[in-house]
Design an enzyme around this catalytic site. Sequence first.
Site, short mmCIF file in Angstrom:
data_model
loop_
_atom_site.label_atom_id
_atom_site.label_comp_id
_atom_site.label_asym_id
_atom_site.label_seq_id
_atom_site.Cartn_x
_atom_site.Cartn_y
_atom_site.Cartn_z
N SER A 89 -8.45 -33.22 25.53
CA SER A 89 -9.56 -34.26 25.36
C SER A 89 -10.64 -33.93 26.35
O SER A 89 -10.52 -33.00 27.29
CB SER A 89 -8.69 -35.39 25.84
OG SER A 89 -7.90 -35.91 25.21
N1 SAH Z 1 -3.05 -34.87 27.24
C1 SAH Z 1 -3.40 -33.46 26.48
C2 SAH Z 1 -4.06 -33.72 25.32
C3 SAH Z 1 -3.01 -33.17 24.03
S1 SAH Z 1 -3.39 -33.59 22.51
C4 SAH Z 1 -3.96 -32.34 27.23
O1 SAH Z 1 -4.53 -32.95 28.29
O2 SAH Z 1 -4.42 -31.51 27.12
C5 SAH Z 1 -1.97 -34.40 22.11
C6 SAH Z 1 -0.65 -33.81 22.01
O3 SAH Z 1 0.07 -34.64 21.34
C7 SAH Z 1 -0.66 -32.48 21.17
O4 SAH Z 1 -0.31 -31.51 21.99
C8 SAH Z 1 0.53 -33.02 20.33
O5 SAH Z 1 1.44 -31.85 19.94
C9 SAH Z 1 1.05 -34.21 21.05
N2 SAH Z 1 2.16 -34.92 20.14
C10 SAH Z 1 1.83 -35.61 19.16
N3 SAH Z 1 2.72 -36.41 18.61
C11 SAH Z 1 3.66 -36.51 19.34
C12 SAH Z 1 5.05 -37.07 19.74
N4 SAH Z 1 5.40 -37.81 18.74
N5 SAH Z 1 5.65 -36.83 20.85
C13 SAH Z 1 5.03 -35.89 21.75
N6 SAH Z 1 3.97 -35.32 21.68
C14 SAH Z 1 3.18 -35.49 20.55
#
Ligand code: SAH
Length: 215
Positions: free
Chosen positions: A66
């Site tokens: 993000s």
């Molecule tokens: N906080 C992160 C943002 C990652 S984007 C950062 O700082 O980089 C969102 C993430 O959520 C992705 O890696 C995706 O694989 C994960 N995600 C999506 N659905 C999920 C679920 N049900 N449980 C755990 N992770 C999930």
Amino acid sequence: MVSGIGMTSDRTRARMVERLKARGIQDTLVLAAMGRVPRHVFVDEGISVRAYEDSALPIGFGQTISAPYTVARMVELLFQGRKLTKVLEVGTGCGYQAAVLAQLATEVYSVERIGALLERTRARLWPLMIRNLRLKLTDGTKGLPEAAPFDGIIVAAAAPQIPSALLAQLAPGGRLVIPVGERQQQLILVEQTEAGPVQRAIESVHFVPLLEQIQ
Ligand code: SAH
């Protein structure tokens, strides 16, 4: 606390913090945390020069880190000046937001559904020696019952509705920050009050979808 970080990106990061302030981030603890965590180590070397721009960046596996403003805003909403003891992040991704949260909370649990992404993130986090952060490969729509209740839960992927397990794992007075919706998404803040959960829409956002399958 993050330690053992070089000085190379300090000035760029200080400029990022100034831009966050200019866009309305006020919490000094959040700004300090954003100023400490080396965002460039969380992305591939090829794009690390762009790490401090105010934009989302690809982290592989079809996922994104993000934008700094989005991370700061969500973390500010979660904390609102309070000291949080136990926080759950759903969607570890590259681990950046988890590292920011670990500067501010006593204990942070972060869960991710993509195994290979989580392994890479573990390797990148290791040299930062963040001792109050636990990572787990699991479906975050179910929360993390073994560590619940949490006084803060932050979700980094958009759900069509708020998963009921997350509300159930929120301690009294706890807060949940979650993007809700499909094409049109709103960032929602939920507070667990004596009368039950109270929701407030904050602003329009754009996140990758929250998916249930582990891979
Ligand atoms: N906080 C992160 C943002 C990652 S984007 C950062 O700082 O980089 C969102 C993430 O959520 C992705 O890696 C995706 O694989 C994960 N995600 C999506 N659905 C999920 C679920 N049900 N449980 C755990 N992770 C999930």
